[in-house]
Write an enzyme that holds these catalytic residues in place. Structure first.
Site, PDB file in Angstrom:
ATOM      1  N   SER A 152     -12.814  -0.693  -3.194  1.00 34.94           N
ATOM      2  CA  SER A 152     -11.730  -0.231  -4.063  1.00 34.94           C
ATOM      3  C   SER A 152     -12.298   0.678  -5.164  1.00 34.94           C
ATOM      4  CB  SER A 152     -11.015  -1.453  -4.638  1.00 34.94           C
ATOM      5  OG  SER A 152      -9.793  -1.116  -5.221  1.00 34.94           O
ATOM      6  N   ARG A 222      -0.455  -8.043 -13.453  1.00 36.86           N
ATOM      7  CA  ARG A 222      -1.191  -8.751 -12.417  1.00 36.86           C
ATOM      8  C   ARG A 222      -0.301  -9.153 -11.247  1.00 36.86           C
ATOM      9  NH1 ARG A 222      -6.341  -8.883 -10.653  1.00 36.86           N
ATOM     10  NH2 ARG A 222      -7.019 -10.940 -10.006  1.00 36.86           N
ATOM     11  N   ASP A 317      -4.394  -2.618   4.958  1.00 40.94           N
ATOM     12  CA  ASP A 317      -4.530  -2.206   3.552  1.00 40.94           C
ATOM     13  C   ASP A 317      -3.609  -1.015   3.314  1.00 40.94           C
ATOM     14  OD1 ASP A 317      -5.264  -1.350   1.046  1.00 40.94           O
ATOM     15  OD2 ASP A 317      -7.414  -1.250   1.464  1.00 40.94           O
ATOM     16  N   HIS A 350      -5.419  -5.078   1.239  1.00 41.16           N
ATOM     17  CA  HIS A 350      -6.526  -4.554   0.424  1.00 41.16           C
ATOM     18  C   HIS A 350      -7.535  -5.650   0.077  1.00 41.16           C
ATOM     19  CE1 HIS A 350      -8.453  -1.675  -2.164  1.00 41.16           C
ATOM     20  NE2 HIS A 350      -8.300  -2.429  -3.234  1.00 41.16           N
ATOM     21  N   ASP A 351      -7.045  -6.852  -0.108  1.00 38.80           N
ATOM     22  CA  ASP A 351      -7.913  -7.997  -0.437  1.00 38.80           C
ATOM     23  C   ASP A 351      -8.957  -8.288   0.644  1.00 38.80           C
ATOM     24  OD1 ASP A 351      -7.288  -8.763  -2.958  1.00 38.80           O
ATOM     25  OD2 ASP A 351      -6.068 -10.499  -2.399  1.00 38.80           O
TER      26      ASP A 351
END
Lengths: 377, 377
Positions: A152, A222, A317, A350-351
């Site tokens: 990222s 968040r 992602d 994405h994680d």
């Protein structure tokens, strides 16, 4: 053997030479908190720098003696026998300048005023980070990294190393990243920033003096971030439409499991993360765009690069999609650089780059084993 | 001829029979604001009900005599010679119960207290809306609609009509919609709701008495909403990474054009939309799930339906993707219902359903011309 690096401790480096930022701002003095794992070899050729993403820090692997539960954020990747093998590599993790985990940042005391920097802390760019990291490398006597790696925003720093200091990095491992953010990426960041900026407890960034924290804004930022880290499918699998109480409540409290998860993540994050650091990290993401100085030509931007590259993306992602990684690969190929590319099938969005995933870890392992042969041969 | 319906005016219907909501709450009395276009034929068989989405209202087509710039939100679709041809159909648009455009909602005065309903206004479901709309149909003497149509949340209402009152709707036009929200959809709604709920000016929903409006929360909710209405590609085409001032400012003001757009949309929306209505609309979206009462079987839920369906989706709509429309189509086919389906190639994401698009409008026109023949023959 495939184990954790075990007990680690944080170190602190102090830099007394002023650092001039891209913005023109000057920081007369700054400190970086970092950790190292493994042993630097005699000719100092086996060092790997791990760059962190938005909410990361220097505690990348292992755990602290007095806090065994506090495991580094990329512990599954780094350790003896792990893909980033600390029996072979000397690995450095640091908290970025502007961070909130010990390095100088908006919540640090400005020695000139005796108060936290707050709003006066400069906006930091990826280029600025690379400069601050280069000074850490100097301090450790590392003239060239075997590799700089990150996912990222961390991947952006790894790429920038090959542009700012082409001679100082042999390999770049750019994972789940992009050559620049899209309008949609910026839009999500802007909503998150606005949540913080408009929180009455933000006080223009100088909330420290008011004894408050813009918890509401950070929490929203968040929550929103988490949606973009996960894939639609992963959320569907994990939460679906499950109701926390088994039935509808017809009110605005927590009803669906996904709401419970997001609010929990938001609360947890808002309890420890600094709001100014959040703003600064998202701006660094928005600003990163090596092609800008070359009239939009990413190919020209990478003309100076001399590194070999491993580029990795994950199928689900949607924040930094495989298409974005392919743009990087194309540019590297146009510049006749060595590049390996893998698109990993993963459901975790994405994680995924933080997860233990067999194919992903195997690709990393094979690539890094090859690097290790360069200096152990 | 393809023109606007021209000057229109809003009407008001008053319902004095108590309405019991799905939640168990009872509203003793309510009012609905509506508009009609075209002429109801002698046997009242040519009526089309248009259901609105999250931020919509009763002003669907035409303009007001004293405000020519205030054009209805689906004016491009409805008018003499337009796909919903008002030379053939009698079209009704209404502001949903709980809305903030004239129908009874949280900002209305509760006659029992003399104060705005605020937090005491019941959470409304799609089923509740259909009941309230059925009473309007009764008032207008319409026993069966030629069609009920809508996009997004409006499409959910159109589908619900065929479930709650199968005998009262001949055709359902369900556009850019879904049989229920995904976890990701709910997650976005929950962030938007939390932005409003945690705004200090929300006062638990009773902000009216405090003379304030939770502008910050509404603004964030709308900014976030806009991201999900557009496609990544549309944003890239329209805004890309263009800088408003032509260069980076290294501050937290507006820098990228996309930020300017989002903040403008947020400000505009927050200036007129009611925060409680926003909450209520997102909950209605989250709750809609006809399969729930049938142990997750959408097929069983639609077993009562007798309508013919036109289902439309748009290729770049990632909020309610074509996959979701195909789920609806599958269920209708399993129930041996007549269904026409078109997936329209459009770059405009979820917002496509509001746009003038040749293929889309042609599909609508052809389908509706066929309906018109049913009663004019």
């Amino acid at each position: 053997m495939n184990t954790s690096v075990g007990i680690v401790y944080a170190q602190r480096a102090i830099f007394d030479t002023p650092l001039t930022f891209r913005s023109g701002a000057v920081l007369p003095r700054y400190e970086l908190v970092y950790e190292t794992y493994g042993t630097l070899n005699a000719d100092k050729s086996n060092a790997i720098l791990v760059c962190h993403a938005l909410s990361g820090h220097h505690h990348v692997a292992g755990h602290y003696a007095d806090a065994p539960e506090n495991v580094g954020w990329w512990d599954n990747m780094i350790g003896p026998g792990r893909p980033v093998d600390t029996d072979k590599f000397f690995v450095i993790g640091l908290n970025n300048l502007g961070g909130c985990h010990g390095s100088t940042g908006p919540s640090s005391i400005n020695p000139e005023t005796g108060k936290p920097y707050g709003a006066s802390f400069p906006v930091v760019t990826v280029e600025d980070w690379v400069e601050s990291q280069a000074r850490l490398a100097d301090l450790l006597g590392i003239t060239q990294f075997a590799a700089v790696m990150g996912g990222s925003l961390g991947g952006m720093q790894a790429m920038q190393w090959s542009l700012s200091h082409p001679e100082r990095v042999r390999h770049v491992l750019a994972i789940a990243t992009a050559p620049h953010l899209t309008a949609e990426n910026i839009a999500f960041n802007d909503v998150a920033r606005n949540a913080i900026l408009t929180d009455p407890d933000f006080h223009g960034g100088d909330f420290y003096q008011h004894g408050v924290v813009p918890t509401r804004g950070l929490r929203l930022a968040r929550m929103l971030g988490h949606i973009t880290y996960l894939s639609d499918d992963a959320m569907a699998d994990k939460f679906g439409r499950s109701l926390r109480a088994g039935k509808l409540g017809y009110n605005y409290g927590i009803e669906f499991e996904i709401e419970s998860y997001l609010r929990y993540q938001g609360d947890k994050f808002a309890a420890y993360f600094d709001a100014n650091t959040y703003l600064l990290m998202t701006k660094a993401l928005d600003y990163f765009d090596p092609a800008r100085e070359f009239k939009g030509s990413l190919d020209k931007a990478f003309a100076v690069s001399r590194a070999d590259f491993l580029v990795l993306s994950f199928t689900t992602d949607w924040r930094f999609s495989p298409d974005r990684s392919r743009e990087i690969v194309q540019t590297l190929l146009h510049n006749h650089l060595n590049v390996s590319y893998a698109e990993i099938a993963s459901t975790h969005g994405h994680d995924s780059f933080l997860m233990e995933h067999e194919h992903y870890h195997e690709v990393m392992r094979v690539y890094l084993d090859r690097i290790a042969k360069e200096f152990s041969a």
